[in-house]
Design a protein around this motif. Structure first.
Motif: not given
Lengths: 330, 330
Positions: B218-231, B246-253
DNA sequence: CTGTTAGCGCGTTCAG
DNA sequence: CTGAACGCGCTAACAG
């Protein structure tokens, strides 16, 4: 293995005609026998056979949800697929508890609409977002119908959204949260009556005429309109923008982001349609919810009444303001 | 006023049974008479009455599209409503040209599924995205069925998406455009078999194991994962990310945007599902298209065959890479 | 290959 | 208020 009417009649100790009457005109049967039939039906899981009853009744037993077929939908058009699932579910919830079945149908030409009658496809038609000329064709078939969602001419049966009230609701939301310098982004005002209604509703609430930009509908159109509006926002001449629909609003949000204008810090935004995918935007877009569920459940039950008793259908449903993060008190 | 079989028989100068056969088993009628019947049918606009034929056939004349009812859908669940319109249209396109009608149905419990049989609601069931236990219930009714879209156990009739191939397609797209440092964001790998398949397909294509983050869907989950990957992205350790949907991807973006990481400048992205509303993102997200149209048209026609001739159904449809602006050659 | 015929389950007269 | 009886349009034996 479904039970038949004749078996239930035997079990309940009544005639087959009485069982039939219990389901078609309960009041014409004495309470005693009626209850006996219901009890037997429950015990043996009896449900009247829709095919047999429709056949006997010389009808189809079908209510049609009719829409225009779009052969190669543009990306923007595809977004409105979204609403379709909600519409179907609303209609189904009413039809399922009647003796009718729901059938989905799309037409490409006026000829297709005439064919509905000739081929005996249904006993009633719910028109989904059709224009006046198309509704007129449906009306010509003589089949009971109701036009939905879009505003249509007064001579047609319809349940639709009060777009003027929707525009006014947006204005009231802005005014209630202390905004004073309104703008409106519309799309093709000359050609799209809905846009005119929303705009007229919006402007009706302000003492001074809001700034208005009449661009194109859709994401791209919104992007251009947003760019056009950016300088005025930056100058502080505008503190809130009502956008004619959410799709267009997405383009506006993109343009404002590029122009480094903060939402809702620098300007508040309200869209229209309350399409759920606006949640993909950086902030939850406030919007006007169409109340489509109410529109279509109302339409379906009014249509069933119309099939039985005739008459005309005319109901207007007011949309509701759906709050979001894109509006901030000033 | 629809014509009847008997009138057509008279006009065509054949018996009523012959007219019937022309529509149910054309090959059993001589070409001459067959053509005469077709000609008369066309001239008088004859279409067999579905209610009558279903009644006589001791069937319902209905194919059911069955889904799980979700009482209060979460925002994330509602996004998948989107697919529903496409699914319905695909199924309809096949059913409409058969003698069956399509009926939409949802269940809340296993009891509801049993009731389908008891109340004689349909002659065939297309299961939309049901889990094994639910498909088992459907199978128990004895009604011909096919499970769609989700991978299910081998004993069930099914047409579904090759998720492993989908993951592999994403990897191939990255490799083909010169990427060398892959990562994958999944969701609840332990509980969701689909996520495992996509991940296994993706990793199968790389010489060295990709970086993997197992967050929430989901969007929230993707957001957290994306933050984790940023460094790691900022360090240059990762040049492409495949996201489980894609839903998770929206959070990542959203997370990467906040971290000032440019897509596709700093990192390439591929999602999964090809949901059209990703067009609301700043850049068009490359994705894996489920080919749902193919899945459901295949399923519907195989089901019709199964109703006639029995047998089992098992087909796997490979999804396709849908290019976008989120992938850049390195 | 073709025609004749018997119902499928039900709504609706028509008598009572 | 109730029951007997007919036939809606069609498919599937069956007999030629």
């Amino acid at each position: 293995m479904p039970t038949t009417r004749d078996e239930i009649a035997k079990k309940a100790g009544v005639s087959t005609a009485t069982v039939s009457r219990v389901y078609n005109d309960p009041d014409s049967v004495s309470a005693d026998k009626r209850e006996r039939v219901y009890a037997a039906a429950k015990r043996f899981g009896y449900v009247p056979n829709k095919n047999a009853s429709a056949l006997r009744r010389n009808a189809t037993g079908t209510i049609m949800l009719l829409e225009r077929r779009i052969e190669n939908p543009s990306p923007d058009e595809r977004y409105y697929n979204w609403l379709y699932a909600d519409v179907i579910k609303a209609v189904k919830s009413v039809i399922d508890s009647s003796m009718y079945q729901l059938n989905l149908h799309s037409f490409a030409s006026g000829e297709d609409i005439r064919a509905i009658k000739e081929r005996g496809l249904c006993d009633g038609i719910i028109c989904h977002s059709l224009a006046d000329a198309e509704v007129a064709r449906v009306c010509d078939t003589g089949i009971p119908y109701v036009a939905c969602y879009r505003t249509v001419a007064p001579e047609f049966n319809a349940v639709f959204v009060d777009e003027y009230a929707g525009g006014a609701a947006a204005a009231k939301a802005f005014i209630g949260s202390g905004h004073r310098k309104p703008a409106h982004i519309t799309g093709e005002l000359e050609h799209v009556p809905v846009c005119r209604d929303r705009w007229n509703g919006f402007r009706s609430q302000w003492e001074r005429e809001p700034v208005m930009i009449n661009g194109l509908l859709g994401i791209k159109g919104g992007y251009e309109s947003g760019r056009g509006l950016a300088p005025a926002i930056r100058r502080g001449d505008i503190d809130c923008v009502f956008i004619v629909n959410d799709l267009t609003a997405i383009g506006v949000v993109q343009a404002l982001a590029e122009a480094k204008i903060d939402i809702p810090g620098d300007v508040s935004l309200i869209g229209y349609d309350n399409l759920p995918f606006t949640a993909t935007l950086p902030c939850r877009l406030a919007s006007i919810d169409l109340s489509l569920k109410r529109v279509y459940t109302t339409a379906a039950s009014r249509l069933l009444g119309n099939i039985k008793d005739g008459g005309t259908i005319r109901e207007i449903v007011a949309p509701e303001y759906a709050p979001g993060d894109s509006v901030r008190r000033r």
